[in-house]
Scaffold this motif. Sequence first.
Motif, PDB file in Angstrom:
ATOM      1  N   PRO A   1       0.800  -1.226   0.000  1.00 29.37           N
ATOM      2  CA  PRO A   1       0.000   0.000   0.000  1.00 29.37           C
ATOM      3  C   PRO A   1       0.834   1.278   0.000  1.00 29.37           C
ATOM      4  N   ALA A   2       2.060   1.205   0.519  1.00 32.01           N
ATOM      5  CA  ALA A   2       2.920   2.392   0.546  1.00 32.01           C
ATOM      6  C   ALA A   2       3.306   2.837  -0.855  1.00 32.01           C
ATOM      7  N   TYR A   3       3.148   1.927  -1.857  1.00 34.10           N
ATOM      8  CA  TYR A   3       3.567   2.256  -3.220  1.00 34.10           C
ATOM      9  C   TYR A   3       2.401   2.360  -4.192  1.00 34.10           C
ATOM     10  N   GLN A   4       1.186   2.474  -3.664  1.00 31.00           N
ATOM     11  CA  GLN A   4       0.087   2.833  -4.545  1.00 31.00           C
ATOM     12  C   GLN A   4       0.280   4.281  -4.997  1.00 31.00           C
ATOM     13  N   ASN A   5      -0.182   4.584  -6.189  1.00 36.57           N
ATOM     14  CA  ASN A   5       0.041   5.887  -6.805  1.00 36.57           C
ATOM     15  C   ASN A   5       1.529   6.161  -6.999  1.00 36.57           C
ATOM     16  N   TYR A   6       2.199   5.171  -7.567  1.00 38.96           N
ATOM     17  CA  TYR A   6       3.612   5.284  -7.929  1.00 38.96           C
ATOM     18  C   TYR A   6       3.798   4.880  -9.383  1.00 38.96           C
ATOM     19  N   CYS A   7       4.791   5.464 -10.009  1.00 42.29           N
ATOM     20  CA  CYS A   7       5.281   4.963 -11.284  1.00 42.29           C
ATOM     21  C   CYS A   7       6.320   3.894 -10.956  1.00 42.29           C
ATOM     22  N   VAL A   8       6.075   2.684 -11.413  1.00 47.21           N
ATOM     23  CA  VAL A   8       6.903   1.545 -11.018  1.00 47.21           C
ATOM     24  C   VAL A   8       7.939   1.259 -12.095  1.00 47.21           C
ATOM     25  N   GLN A   9       9.191   1.283 -11.696  1.00 48.16           N
ATOM     26  CA  GLN A   9      10.271   0.889 -12.592  1.00 48.16           C
ATOM     27  C   GLN A   9      11.285   0.060 -11.816  1.00 48.16           C
ATOM     28  N   CYS A  10      11.719  -1.013 -12.434  1.00 48.49           N
ATOM     29  CA  CYS A  10      12.809  -1.829 -11.913  1.00 48.49           C
ATOM     30  C   CYS A  10      13.973  -1.674 -12.881  1.00 48.49           C
ATOM     31  N   LEU A  11      15.125  -1.317 -12.379  1.00 50.62           N
ATOM     32  CA  LEU A  11      16.258  -1.011 -13.241  1.00 50.62           C
ATOM     33  C   LEU A  11      17.084  -2.263 -13.529  1.00 50.62           C
ATOM     34  N   PRO A  12      17.752  -2.318 -14.682  1.00 50.44           N
ATOM     35  CA  PRO A  12      18.566  -3.491 -15.020  1.00 50.44           C
ATOM     36  C   PRO A  12      19.613  -3.820 -13.958  1.00 50.44           C
ATOM     37  N   GLU A  13      20.136  -2.791 -13.271  1.00 48.38           N
ATOM     38  CA  GLU A  13      21.171  -3.054 -12.263  1.00 48.38           C
ATOM     39  C   GLU A  13      20.628  -3.766 -11.031  1.00 48.38           C
ATOM     40  N   TYR A  14      19.303  -3.882 -10.907  1.00 51.85           N
ATOM     41  CA  TYR A  14      18.735  -4.644  -9.797  1.00 51.85           C
ATOM     42  C   TYR A  14      18.841  -6.149 -10.032  1.00 51.85           C
ATOM     43  N   VAL A  15      19.090  -6.541 -11.265  1.00 49.51           N
ATOM     44  CA  VAL A  15      19.220  -7.964 -11.606  1.00 49.51           C
ATOM     45  C   VAL A  15      20.677  -8.371 -11.442  1.00 49.51           C
ATOM     46  N   PRO A  16      20.972  -9.471 -10.755  1.00 45.67           N
ATOM     47  CA  PRO A  16      22.366  -9.888 -10.565  1.00 45.67           C
ATOM     48  C   PRO A  16      23.117  -9.970 -11.894  1.00 45.67           C
ATOM     49  N   GLU A  17      24.372  -9.551 -11.879  1.00 45.44           N
ATOM     50  CA  GLU A  17      25.159  -9.497 -13.106  1.00 45.44           C
ATOM     51  C   GLU A  17      25.272 -10.851 -13.776  1.00 45.44           C
ATOM     52  N   GLU A  18      25.294 -11.902 -12.969  1.00 42.13           N
ATOM     53  CA  GLU A  18      25.462 -13.251 -13.526  1.00 42.13           C
ATOM     54  C   GLU A  18      24.143 -13.878 -13.969  1.00 42.13           C
ATOM     55  N   ALA A  19      23.036 -13.176 -13.807  1.00 40.16           N
ATOM     56  CA  ALA A  19      21.721 -13.744 -14.126  1.00 40.16           C
ATOM     57  C   ALA A  19      21.614 -14.087 -15.607  1.00 40.16           C
ATOM     58  N   SER A  20      21.008 -15.211 -15.884  1.00 38.40           N
ATOM     59  CA  SER A  20      20.790 -15.639 -17.267  1.00 38.40           C
ATOM     60  C   SER A  20      19.553 -16.525 -17.309  1.00 38.40           C
ATOM     61  N   LEU A  21      19.047 -16.746 -18.504  1.00 40.29           N
ATOM     62  CA  LEU A  21      17.916 -17.640 -18.719  1.00 40.29           C
ATOM     63  C   LEU A  21      18.275 -18.632 -19.811  1.00 40.29           C
ATOM     64  N   THR A  22      17.805 -19.860 -19.642  1.00 38.64           N
ATOM     65  CA  THR A  22      18.012 -20.889 -20.657  1.00 38.64           C
ATOM     66  C   THR A  22      16.684 -21.183 -21.344  1.00 38.64           C
TER      67      THR A  22
END
Length: 340
Positions: A145-166
């Motif tokens: 609820p603290a983040y209602q009425n927010y523009c939501v963005q998650c930045l690429p740097e929040y993802v671990p550098e070694e992260a990958s998908l197969t």
Amino acid sequence: MYRFHRFAGTMSIALVTLPALAHDGELHHIEAFFADANIVSGPSIVDCTLSGGTETTCFSITVKPDPKAYTPGPWCPTSITDTAESGGIWFLDGEIEDVDGAFITRLSEIYGDTNWQLFDPDTGAVRYTGTLEACEAAARPDVDPAYQNYCVQCLPEYVPEEASLTYVIPLHPQMTDAPSPTNRAGSGLAYNGVRLDGPAPVDAILGAYTIAPFDDCGGHVNTHVGYHYHAVTDCLQNAPATTTEVAETDKQIGIAMDGFPIMAHRDDLVDQLDACNGLMVEGAGYRYFAGAPGSNAILGCHVAEVGCTLENGTGVCDASAMARRGPPPAGAGAPPPPAD
């Protein structure tokens, strides 16, 4: 109602990038197609079990969700005076809308609800998620609820550098009797190694008085799969040339999780496409055409059994087990279950 009768039962369909060659030849085409991807390992040939239980041969490729050709973003403007260059895009009535400062001020008008207030009326500052903790709290299905009425963005740097998908994708599609939604493994994989996802859960996002914009390339970030697309824009116009004779207006931008090619959007074909955004093309076989950028549907569904998306890059692909477990929960980072 699905218009599925037009392609059901067509078991031997030629592909643009996956012709019926020996495995070495197939891998050569796949390697060339994904030359611009940020590849960790592969592609390689593996055994796999598809969503319908078919045991067959797939190619496996492990990639980082980082496009080489551009830097993702921006997403949220920081002030109501910001222009379109400071923000991304949003889906509105089947079209894309620039998320600039003026858009933020019009949300209550756009959605007919005076509870919308993403900015400080005294300073004009836009409320947006600027930390990993805020991103995770606002992007979950039950928005803090603290983040209602927010523009939501998650930045690429929040993802671990070694992260990958197969991605484990069938070399030769195995048709199904009825189409399946794209909300488990995603729609497919773009030539630059970025996931082509299923529909964004727009209703769930709006229900919390949040906006989770996409950048101008149709992508945004969540901490599970990293950067991914919910729309295909002209950012994917530099797709590699195909080696099979096709119409000059066609350009393949990805491979679907069921093994069929995904072509760039074509306005002139919209009325000819089936419910999955696909079409049988004489001399080339079945192919998908990406939905219009504002449609929130790169593909409408899959016409064949799909492979797997593996987050840890290990293990054997058994998509039938995933299919039995059902779709993931809806939320800003996961697509919703299909509508009835």
